[in-house]
Design a protein around this motif. Structure first.
Motif, PDB file in Angstrom:
ATOM      1  N   SER A 102     -25.877 -16.504 -22.619  1.00  0.00           N
ATOM      2  CA  SER A 102     -26.617 -16.842 -23.023  1.00  0.00           C
ATOM      3  C   SER A 102     -26.746 -18.080 -23.531  1.00  0.00           C
ATOM      4  O   SER A 102     -26.430 -19.133 -22.991  1.00  0.00           O
ATOM      5  CB  SER A 102     -26.510 -16.651 -25.411  1.00  0.00           C
ATOM      6  OG  SER A 102     -26.987 -16.774 -26.080  1.00  0.00           O
ATOM      7  N   SER A 103     -28.361 -18.476 -23.642  1.00  0.00           N
ATOM      8  CA  SER A 103     -29.020 -20.110 -23.671  1.00  0.00           C
ATOM      9  C   SER A 103     -28.781 -20.322 -25.445  1.00  0.00           C
ATOM     10  O   SER A 103     -29.611 -21.612 -25.698  1.00  0.00           O
ATOM     11  CB  SER A 103     -29.970 -19.914 -23.128  1.00  0.00           C
ATOM     12  OG  SER A 103     -30.124 -19.502 -21.849  1.00  0.00           O
ATOM     13  N   ASP A 104     -27.660 -19.687 -26.042  1.00  0.00           N
ATOM     14  CA  ASP A 104     -28.313 -20.150 -27.591  1.00  0.00           C
ATOM     15  C   ASP A 104     -26.911 -20.866 -27.503  1.00  0.00           C
ATOM     16  O   ASP A 104     -26.116 -20.150 -27.328  1.00  0.00           O
ATOM     17  CB  ASP A 104     -27.960 -18.367 -28.337  1.00  0.00           C
ATOM     18  CG  ASP A 104     -28.674 -18.492 -29.487  1.00  0.00           C
ATOM     19  OD1 ASP A 104     -28.042 -19.562 -30.919  1.00  0.00           O
ATOM     20  OD2 ASP A 104     -29.699 -17.639 -30.153  1.00  0.00           O
ATOM     21  N   PHE A 124     -23.183 -18.629 -18.976  1.00  0.00           N
ATOM     22  CA  PHE A 124     -23.447 -18.884 -18.495  1.00  0.00           C
ATOM     23  C   PHE A 124     -24.618 -19.207 -19.414  1.00  0.00           C
ATOM     24  O   PHE A 124     -25.438 -17.885 -20.330  1.00  0.00           O
ATOM     25  CB  PHE A 124     -23.905 -16.883 -17.650  1.00  0.00           C
ATOM     26  CG  PHE A 124     -22.878 -16.990 -16.397  1.00  0.00           C
ATOM     27  CD1 PHE A 124     -22.973 -16.773 -15.418  1.00  0.00           C
ATOM     28  CD2 PHE A 124     -21.458 -17.319 -16.812  1.00  0.00           C
ATOM     29  CE1 PHE A 124     -22.229 -17.266 -14.424  1.00  0.00           C
ATOM     30  CE2 PHE A 124     -20.429 -16.833 -16.005  1.00  0.00           C
ATOM     31  CZ  PHE A 124     -20.903 -16.641 -14.443  1.00  0.00           C
ATOM     32  N   GLY A 125     -26.143 -19.840 -18.675  1.00  0.00           N
ATOM     33  CA  GLY A 125     -27.499 -19.349 -19.421  1.00  0.00           C
ATOM     34  C   GLY A 125     -27.991 -20.363 -18.571  1.00  0.00           C
ATOM     35  O   GLY A 125     -28.465 -21.093 -17.272  1.00  0.00           O
ATOM     36  N   TYR A 142     -25.490 -22.526 -14.250  1.00  0.00           N
ATOM     37  CA  TYR A 142     -26.938 -22.159 -14.873  1.00  0.00           C
ATOM     38  C   TYR A 142     -27.140 -20.431 -14.301  1.00  0.00           C
ATOM     39  O   TYR A 142     -27.133 -20.558 -12.692  1.00  0.00           O
ATOM     40  CB  TYR A 142     -27.782 -23.087 -14.339  1.00  0.00           C
ATOM     41  CG  TYR A 142     -27.926 -24.768 -15.051  1.00  0.00           C
ATOM     42  CD1 TYR A 142     -27.914 -24.172 -16.485  1.00  0.00           C
ATOM     43  CD2 TYR A 142     -27.779 -25.682 -14.266  1.00  0.00           C
ATOM     44  CE1 TYR A 142     -27.962 -25.390 -16.981  1.00  0.00           C
ATOM     45  CE2 TYR A 142     -27.602 -26.935 -14.886  1.00  0.00           C
ATOM     46  CZ  TYR A 142     -27.697 -26.599 -15.976  1.00  0.00           C
ATOM     47  OH  TYR A 142     -27.174 -28.049 -17.074  1.00  0.00           O
ATOM     48  N   LEU A 143     -28.215 -19.753 -14.402  1.00  0.00           N
ATOM     49  CA  LEU A 143     -29.021 -18.448 -14.177  1.00  0.00           C
ATOM     50  C   LEU A 143     -29.947 -18.630 -12.566  1.00  0.00           C
ATOM     51  O   LEU A 143     -29.962 -18.048 -12.245  1.00  0.00           O
ATOM     52  CB  LEU A 143     -29.287 -17.573 -15.506  1.00  0.00           C
ATOM     53  CG  LEU A 143     -28.654 -16.973 -16.335  1.00  0.00           C
ATOM     54  CD1 LEU A 143     -29.127 -16.594 -17.618  1.00  0.00           C
ATOM     55  CD2 LEU A 143     -27.458 -16.184 -15.826  1.00  0.00           C
ATOM     56  N   GLU A 144     -30.806 -20.248 -13.468  1.00  0.00           N
ATOM     57  CA  GLU A 144     -31.476 -19.873 -11.840  1.00  0.00           C
ATOM     58  C   GLU A 144     -30.971 -20.570 -11.090  1.00  0.00           C
ATOM     59  O   GLU A 144     -32.369 -20.237  -9.817  1.00  0.00           O
ATOM     60  CB  GLU A 144     -32.259 -21.508 -13.085  1.00  0.00           C
ATOM     61  CG  GLU A 144     -33.129 -21.374 -13.709  1.00  0.00           C
ATOM     62  CD  GLU A 144     -32.289 -21.895 -15.315  1.00  0.00           C
ATOM     63  OE1 GLU A 144     -33.396 -21.905 -16.136  1.00  0.00           O
ATOM     64  OE2 GLU A 144     -31.425 -21.660 -15.088  1.00  0.00           O
ATOM     65  N   ILE A 145     -29.644 -21.000 -10.515  1.00  0.00           N
ATOM     66  CA  ILE A 145     -28.753 -21.150  -9.071  1.00  0.00           C
ATOM     67  C   ILE A 145     -29.106 -19.817  -9.273  1.00  0.00           C
ATOM     68  O   ILE A 145     -28.630 -19.737  -7.629  1.00  0.00           O
ATOM     69  CB  ILE A 145     -27.723 -22.474  -9.023  1.00  0.00           C
ATOM     70  CG1 ILE A 145     -26.599 -21.793 -10.105  1.00  0.00           C
ATOM     71  CG2 ILE A 145     -28.805 -23.569  -9.743  1.00  0.00           C
ATOM     72  CD1 ILE A 145     -25.864 -22.881  -9.967  1.00  0.00           C
ATOM     73  N   ILE A 146     -28.205 -18.881  -9.373  1.00  0.00           N
ATOM     74  CA  ILE A 146     -27.400 -17.919  -9.042  1.00  0.00           C
ATOM     75  C   ILE A 146     -28.877 -16.726  -8.689  1.00  0.00           C
ATOM     76  O   ILE A 146     -28.827 -16.113  -7.764  1.00  0.00           O
ATOM     77  CB  ILE A 146     -27.768 -16.680 -10.086  1.00  0.00           C
ATOM     78  CG1 ILE A 146     -26.008 -17.484 -10.654  1.00  0.00           C
ATOM     79  CG2 ILE A 146     -26.786 -15.057  -9.936  1.00  0.00           C
ATOM     80  CD1 ILE A 146     -25.675 -16.708 -11.848  1.00  0.00           C
ATOM     81  N   SER A 170     -35.320 -24.635  -8.348  1.00  0.00           N
ATOM     82  CA  SER A 170     -34.300 -24.983  -9.331  1.00  0.00           C
ATOM     83  C   SER A 170     -33.626 -26.241  -8.892  1.00  0.00           C
ATOM     84  O   SER A 170     -32.770 -26.553  -9.536  1.00  0.00           O
ATOM     85  CB  SER A 170     -32.938 -23.542  -9.428  1.00  0.00           C
ATOM     86  OG  SER A 170     -32.975 -23.679  -8.242  1.00  0.00           O
ATOM     87  N   VAL A 171     -34.012 -27.007  -7.902  1.00  0.00           N
ATOM     88  CA  VAL A 171     -33.253 -28.088  -6.856  1.00  0.00           C
ATOM     89  C   VAL A 171     -33.455 -28.894  -8.533  1.00  0.00           C
ATOM     90  O   VAL A 171     -34.596 -29.343  -8.514  1.00  0.00           O
ATOM     91  CB  VAL A 171     -32.899 -28.392  -5.856  1.00  0.00           C
ATOM     92  CG1 VAL A 171     -32.473 -29.231  -5.391  1.00  0.00           C
ATOM     93  CG2 VAL A 171     -32.843 -26.706  -5.255  1.00  0.00           C
ATOM     94  N   GLU A 172     -32.048 -29.706  -8.672  1.00  0.00           N
ATOM     95  CA  GLU A 172     -32.053 -31.153  -9.346  1.00  0.00           C
ATOM     96  C   GLU A 172     -32.397 -31.907  -8.520  1.00  0.00           C
ATOM     97  O   GLU A 172     -31.730 -32.012  -6.905  1.00  0.00           O
ATOM     98  CB  GLU A 172     -31.046 -30.896 -10.797  1.00  0.00           C
ATOM     99  CG  GLU A 172     -30.655 -29.739 -11.359  1.00  0.00           C
ATOM    100  CD  GLU A 172     -30.358 -30.380 -13.187  1.00  0.00           C
ATOM    101  OE1 GLU A 172     -29.579 -30.871 -12.529  1.00  0.00           O
ATOM    102  OE2 GLU A 172     -30.578 -29.404 -13.495  1.00  0.00           O
TER     103      GLU A 172
END
Length: 258
Positions: A102-104, A124-125, A142-146, A170-172
């Motif tokens: 969750s992102s909550d 995971f979020g 992060y879900l973005e890297i998955i 998605s890369v920081e």
């Protein structure tokens, strides 16, 4: 608790309101890196037409949907149901850890309580997840890297910096804070010659910053990220095992101040 992540029995609890179903396959593959998901549940109001895309995903991944009606407008009943189930699972004593998807920020106190009970907590979020929830987990992914393109194992044949690669949004950026946390962790663990075992450095970084992940910066492993930064020395030593090497790193002398 089992000492090896491979032996961990994990309860996977998913907030359907906060996770796109397109992320689930990659997410379950990621979870397998940390243990075996013995319980897999997802919470949401399955009477809503907006969740129709979940059906095949749940069947393919053997995830049990838990129906939670929205009793009151503006109140998140899904969060409450997940928290109650998590505590029931905790008291049953059949799991070594939890994956909270969750992102909550409402799950911050739950994560803290589970860790107080000596359970591993993997969060995971999305990157928008509040810092308090991320900090409450042992590790936050992060879900973005998955769902992002596969990160590079090395950059020897690629002149482009992952921090400037617009194709991987998605890369920081690898900024001074990233360098600082690696440098300080090396200093904390270094022997009299300044060398520290990379595996221990990685573990310490994770304790200091649970959402640290080399994949956030475009690298599948920590070693290529260290090489790219080019502020650390690397020493590969024979481990005594076939084809095995132990990697040690230290701050370059001119960069010891971090």
């Amino acid at each position: 608790m089992n000492s090896a992540n491979d032996d961990l029995s994990l309860a996977v609890l998913i907030d359907a309101d906060n996770v796109p179903y397109s992320n689930v396959k990659g997410m379950m593959e990621e979870i397998a890196r940390y243990g075996t998901p013995s319980i897999k549940r997802i919470y949401g109001d399955w009477t809503k037409p907006t969740v129709s895309g979940w059906k095949n995903v749940l069947l393919e991944n053997a995830i049990t949907p838990i129906q939670q009606y929205s009793y009151t407008t503006g109140k998140n009943a899904t969060d409450s149901a997940m928290i109650i189930d998590a505590m029931d699972i905790l008291y049953a004593g059949n799991t070594d850890g939890f994956c909270i998807i969750s992102s909550d920020s409402d799950f911050t106190r739950l994560a803290i309580r589970l860790r107080e009970a000596s359970k591993k907590v993997f969060g995971f979020g999305e990157k928008k997840t509040p810092g308090a929830f991320k900090a409450a987990c042992d590790k936050f992914i992060y879900l973005e890297i998955i769902s992002a393109p596969s990160p590079k194992l090395d950059n020897s044949d690629d002149d482009s910096s992952p921090a400037n690669n617009s194709k991987q949004n998605s890369v920081e950026k690898i900024d001074k804070n990233v360098v600082s946390i690696i440098s300080s962790s090396i200093t904390d663990l270094a022997d009299e010659n300044g060398w520290a075992f990379l595996g221990e450095v990685g573990s310490l970084i994770m304790k200091k910053q649970p959402d640290f992940d080399s994949r956030n910066y475009g690298y599948a492993k920590l070693t290529p990220l260290i090489r790219y930064i080019d502020k650390f020395e690397i020493d590969e030593r024979e481990s005594g095992q076939r084809n095995g090497k132990l990697i040690y790193i230290r701050n370059k002398k001119s960069d010891k101040t971090g």
